[in-house]
Design a protein around this motif. Structure first.
Motif, PDB file in Angstrom:
ATOM      1  N   LYS A   1       4.163   0.537   2.058  1.00  6.98           N
ATOM      2  CA  LYS A   1       4.014  -0.856   2.477  1.00  6.98           C
ATOM      3  C   LYS A   1       2.879  -1.047   3.486  1.00  6.98           C
ATOM      4  N   ASP A   2       1.735  -0.397   3.217  1.00 11.73           N
ATOM      5  CA  ASP A   2       0.573  -0.541   4.092  1.00 11.73           C
ATOM      6  C   ASP A   2      -0.527  -1.385   3.450  1.00 11.73           C
ATOM      7  N   GLY A   3      -0.215  -2.009   2.311  1.00 12.36           N
ATOM      8  CA  GLY A   3      -1.157  -2.940   1.708  1.00 12.36           C
ATOM      9  C   GLY A   3      -2.051  -2.374   0.632  1.00 12.36           C
ATOM     10  N   ASP A   4      -1.906  -1.079   0.295  1.00 14.07           N
ATOM     11  CA  ASP A   4      -2.704  -0.532  -0.802  1.00 14.07           C
ATOM     12  C   ASP A   4      -1.792   0.097  -1.852  1.00 14.07           C
ATOM     13  N   ILE A   5      -2.406   0.574  -2.922  1.00 11.48           N
ATOM     14  CA  ILE A   5      -1.640   1.085  -4.064  1.00 11.48           C
ATOM     15  C   ILE A   5      -1.466   2.599  -3.967  1.00 11.48           C
ATOM     16  N   ASP A   6      -0.210   3.038  -4.004  1.00 11.55           N
ATOM     17  CA  ASP A   6       0.147   4.449  -4.094  1.00 11.55           C
ATOM     18  C   ASP A   6       0.680   4.720  -5.499  1.00 11.55           C
ATOM     19  N   VAL A   7       1.052   5.962  -5.766  1.00 12.44           N
ATOM     20  CA  VAL A   7       1.539   6.338  -7.092  1.00 12.44           C
ATOM     21  C   VAL A   7       2.831   7.133  -6.963  1.00 12.44           C
ATOM     22  N   LEU A   8       3.827   6.743  -7.731  1.00 10.11           N
ATOM     23  CA  LEU A   8       5.059   7.525  -7.875  1.00 10.11           C
ATOM     24  C   LEU A   8       4.906   8.366  -9.140  1.00 10.11           C
ATOM     25  N   TYR A   9       5.055   9.678  -8.997  1.00 14.97           N
ATOM     26  CA  TYR A   9       4.750  10.630 -10.079  1.00 14.97           C
ATOM     27  C   TYR A   9       5.969  11.488 -10.389  1.00 14.97           C
ATOM     28  N   THR A  10       6.206  11.740 -11.677  1.00 16.39           N
ATOM     29  CA  THR A  10       7.275  12.648 -12.090  1.00 16.39           C
ATOM     30  C   THR A  10       6.729  13.695 -13.048  1.00 16.39           C
ATOM     31  N   ASN A  11       7.325  14.880 -12.972  1.00 13.20           N
ATOM     32  CA  ASN A  11       7.079  15.911 -13.986  1.00 13.20           C
ATOM     33  C   ASN A  11       8.409  16.538 -14.372  1.00 13.20           C
TER      34      ASN A  11
ATOM     35  N   GLY B   1      10.197  17.525 -10.929  1.00 14.37           N
ATOM     36  CA  GLY B   1      10.738  16.622  -9.928  1.00 14.37           C
ATOM     37  C   GLY B   1       9.906  15.393  -9.679  1.00 14.37           C
ATOM     38  N   ILE B   2       9.943  14.908  -8.443  1.00 11.89           N
ATOM     39  CA  ILE B   2       9.379  13.619  -8.060  1.00 11.89           C
ATOM     40  C   ILE B   2       8.468  13.794  -6.852  1.00 11.89           C
ATOM     41  N   LYS B   3       7.308  13.177  -6.906  1.00  7.59           N
ATOM     42  CA  LYS B   3       6.384  13.124  -5.780  1.00  7.59           C
ATOM     43  C   LYS B   3       5.893  11.688  -5.623  1.00  7.59           C
ATOM     44  N   TRP B   4       5.522  11.331  -4.401  1.00  6.74           N
ATOM     45  CA  TRP B   4       4.744  10.104  -4.266  1.00  6.74           C
ATOM     46  C   TRP B   4       3.400  10.458  -3.663  1.00  6.74           C
ATOM     47  N   LEU B   5       2.372   9.809  -4.197  1.00  8.33           N
ATOM     48  CA  LEU B   5       0.989  10.123  -3.878  1.00  8.33           C
ATOM     49  C   LEU B   5       0.440   9.005  -3.012  1.00  8.33           C
ATOM     50  N   GLU B   6       0.129   9.329  -1.763  1.00  9.11           N
ATOM     51  CA  GLU B   6      -0.252   8.320  -0.774  1.00  9.11           C
ATOM     52  C   GLU B   6      -1.748   8.054  -0.790  1.00  9.11           C
ATOM     53  N   ASN B   7      -2.090   6.800  -0.932  1.00  4.84           N
ATOM     54  CA  ASN B   7      -3.480   6.355  -0.885  1.00  4.84           C
ATOM     55  C   ASN B   7      -3.898   6.202   0.578  1.00  4.84           C
ATOM     56  N   GLU B   8      -4.748   7.108   1.036  1.00  4.52           N
ATOM     57  CA  GLU B   8      -5.261   7.044   2.399  1.00  4.52           C
ATOM     58  C   GLU B   8      -6.755   6.723   2.418  1.00  4.52           C
ATOM     59  N   GLY B   9      -7.239   6.162   1.302  1.00 11.31           N
ATOM     60  CA  GLY B   9      -8.621   5.728   1.250  1.00 11.31           C
ATOM     61  C   GLY B   9      -9.597   6.745   0.714  1.00 11.31           C
ATOM     62  N   SER B  10      -9.106   7.895   0.260  1.00 11.00           N
ATOM     63  CA  SER B  10      -9.987   8.925  -0.294  1.00 11.00           C
ATOM     64  C   SER B  10      -9.276   9.623  -1.444  1.00 11.00           C
ATOM     65  N   PHE B  11     -10.006  10.452  -2.143  1.00 14.35           N
ATOM     66  CA  PHE B  11      -9.455  11.166  -3.304  1.00 14.35           C
ATOM     67  C   PHE B  11      -9.547  12.666  -3.059  1.00 14.35           C
ATOM     68  N   PRO B  12      -8.557  13.423  -3.532  1.00 14.14           N
ATOM     69  CA  PRO B  12      -7.294  12.975  -4.142  1.00 14.14           C
ATOM     70  C   PRO B  12      -6.366  12.352  -3.105  1.00 14.14           C
ATOM     71  N   PHE B  13      -5.299  11.712  -3.585  1.00 12.06           N
ATOM     72  CA  PHE B  13      -4.316  11.126  -2.694  1.00 12.06           C
ATOM     73  C   PHE B  13      -3.509  12.245  -2.016  1.00 12.06           C
ATOM     74  N   THR B  14      -2.826  11.903  -0.945  1.00 10.86           N
ATOM     75  CA  THR B  14      -1.979  12.853  -0.231  1.00 10.86           C
ATOM     76  C   THR B  14      -0.625  12.976  -0.930  1.00 10.86           C
TER      77      THR B  14
ATOM     78  N   ILE C   1      14.166   5.529  -4.316  1.00 11.04           N
ATOM     79  CA  ILE C   1      13.799   5.940  -5.669  1.00 11.04           C
ATOM     80  C   ILE C   1      15.056   6.194  -6.491  1.00 11.04           C
ATOM     81  N   ALA C   2      15.026   5.793  -7.746  1.00 13.64           N
ATOM     82  CA  ALA C   2      16.050   6.190  -8.715  1.00 13.64           C
ATOM     83  C   ALA C   2      15.349   6.941  -9.842  1.00 13.64           C
ATOM     84  N   ALA C   3      16.038   7.917 -10.433  1.00  9.82           N
ATOM     85  CA  ALA C   3      15.393   8.746 -11.445  1.00  9.82           C
ATOM     86  C   ALA C   3      16.404   9.239 -12.470  1.00  9.82           C
ATOM     87  N   VAL C   4      15.882   9.562 -13.654  1.00 12.77           N
ATOM     88  CA  VAL C   4      16.709  10.099 -14.735  1.00 12.77           C
ATOM     89  C   VAL C   4      16.051  11.347 -15.295  1.00 12.77           C
TER      90      VAL C   4
END
Length: 490
Positions: free
Chosen positions: A344-354, A368-381, A407-410
């Motif tokens: 909720k910092d105003g930019d787009i992050d990514v929720l990733y599953t494998n 499992g599940i990771k979230w990838l934080e957009n901190e203004g550079s690539f790759p995301f954290t 998060i909910a997951a199946v």
């Protein structure tokens, strides 16, 4: 993986002098030779991804795929040496740790009975159509039956309307091609259930009609396995274009951009071109990421690439690719992404599953599940949420109403694989409650049965909180009488 022409002597075989005097090049056995060969087209495999016994099959498969590729620029290492190299650090058997769980009474399970015939068997996607404080309306695609369905929940009953069917739909999306009052739908059709290289994938348009079911029109036939298709105005001309992810297999498959080229008898026509020639695309997510008025898109590419990438629209018909996340192991089994402002910092992050197991059928501790934080550079954290073997889909929302993102997951795993491990090892449905320090508490909703490929957080009873809807996706593809609904009680 690569191939070379090798000569080898067969022990005990008698040869003429002219043959035996020829020089014979033995397949190399060095660590360097094995490493160079096995990391040429993807990250170097992690020996811990498979148990010792499995590595024979994995190395043979890698060599076989290389030979089928037609390449001749690498030297194939000695098979036995390569197998032994991976076996040295491989476990005797894969161990799945028992997850730490915290009891929660937030959700109560209900069964939403499916009305009529043509019951669901393997639901591959859900697309919510209803808005906030509206009765649920959503689209379903069934990978096994081919059915495309509009579902609606009224105060009195649950209703379903058939929209048509295709071979093996992976995704359905609402669109409006012609600006009339009737809803149209865009459908990505794998064409085949199991991975193969035959060109049976398709992109379909279902055109809404005044009376009766939508009319089905082929926008593109003869692709390999179409996993996703999205409509977007790529060039800002006011017409909808297509973005198509053709998952394919090994040597076929690409990401296509199809630009609008008029209509014929009311059906849109397109000029097709490849913008990424690699197979393995699972998901495409259009978005104006940099807010410059041009539509960019995120792509999840599996099949040993195992990466999340942003394709930035440069405005001249080309895209700049930036790597958002790259899994270290080519056997990671990427399965899905969701775009969300997670922190909720105003930019787009990514929720990733494998957790995809269609290649090998094996549950793995690194699923499992990771979230990838957009901190203004690539790759995301990268932030680790939880391990969840077989995880196929994760969705985000403020489940407990405390203002942060949960998060909910199946998970989707064959019953035979689940049975190999102790009872309660696997969660089929779970939710993860975010804490003040950014960690997550795991709450199991269904253990030991992993029969779902997708889910959605939706306010089913229109009471202002998020419920979890989980349609079935069974490995034996048997029709199911109901959808599972987990009703938020608090």
């Amino acid at each position: 993986m690569t191939v070379s022409v090798l000569c080898a002597l067969i022990g005990g075989c008698q040869r003429s002098e002219s043959v035996s005097s020829r020089s014979v090049v033995a397949a190399p056995t060095s660590v360097n030779a094995i490493t160079e060969f096995c990391s040429d087209c993807h990250s170097f495999p992690n020996p811990a991804s498979f148990d010792k016994e499995r590595w024979q099959e994995e190395v043979e498969q890698g060599i076989r795929i290389y030979r089928q590729s037609g390449r001749t620029d690498l030297v194939i290492p000695d098979l036995d040496a390569a197998v032994e190299f991976f076996r040295v650090d491989a476990p005797d058997r894969i161990v799945i740790p028992m997850p730490a769980r915290v009891a929660s009474e937030r959700f109560a399970e209900q069964q939403i009975l499916w009305p009529g015939d043509n019951k669901p068997a393997s639901i591959s996607s859900i697309r919510v159509l209803s808005g906030e404080r509206e009765r649920p309306r959503f689209l379903l695609s069934d990978m096994w039956t081919g059915a495309l369905t509009l579902a609606e929940a009224t105060e009195q009953e649950f209703q379903v309307t058939g929209l048509g069917d295709v071979s093996h739909p992976a995704h359905i999306e609402p669109v409006d091609w012609d600006g009339d009052e009737f809803q149209d739908y865009l459908v990505a059709d794998l064409g085949t259930l199991n991975p193969q290289s035959e060109h049976q994938g398709s992109v379909w348009l279902l055109r809404g009609q005044a009376n009766g079911a939508p009319q089905r029109h082929a926008l593109k036939l003869g692709l390999s396995r179409v996993a996703d298709a999205r409509a977007l105005d790529c060039n800002g001309d006011g017409e909808l274009d297509l973005l198509v992810g053709d998952f394919g297999l090994h040597f076929v498959g690409s990401i296509y951009l199809a630009t609008h080229a008029g209509t014929s008898e009311g059906v849109p026509q397109f000029d097709w071109r490849v913008i990424d020639s690699r197979p393995g695309t699972i998901s495409l997510q259009p978005i104006d990421f940099d807010q410059d008025g041009l539509m960019d898109f995120f792509a999840l590419v599996a099949q040993h690439h195992e990466s999340v990438e942003l394709h930035r629209n440069l405005g001249d018909g080309t895209f700049e690719k930036r790597v958002v996340f790259h899994a270290e192991d080519p056997a990671s089994g990427s399965s899905g992404i969701e775009l969300v402002d997670f922190d909720k910092d105003g930019d787009i992050d990514v929720l990733y599953t494998n957790g995809d197991t269609f290649d090998d059928g094996l549950a793995k501790p690194n699923h499992g599940i990771k979230w990838l934080e957009n901190e203004g550079s690539f790759p995301f954290t990268v932030h680790q949420v939880a391990a969840m073997p077989g995880c196929y889909r994760a969705v985000s929302g403020d489940i407990d109403g405390d203002g942060d993102t949960d998060i909910a997951a199946v998970a989707y795993l064959a019953a035979e694989e689940v049975a190999k491990y102790p009872v309660d090892t696997f969660d089929g449905v779970a939710w993860f409650e975010q804490q003040d320090d950014g960690s997550f508490l795991r709450h199991s909703l269904r253990k030991n049965v992993c029969e779902a490929a997708t889910c959605v957080l939706i306010d089913w009873d229109v009471d202002g909180d998020l419920d979890l809807l989980v349609p079935p996706s069974t490995s034996d593809h048997q029709p199911q009488a109901a959808l599972r609904l987990y009703v938020n009680q608090e």
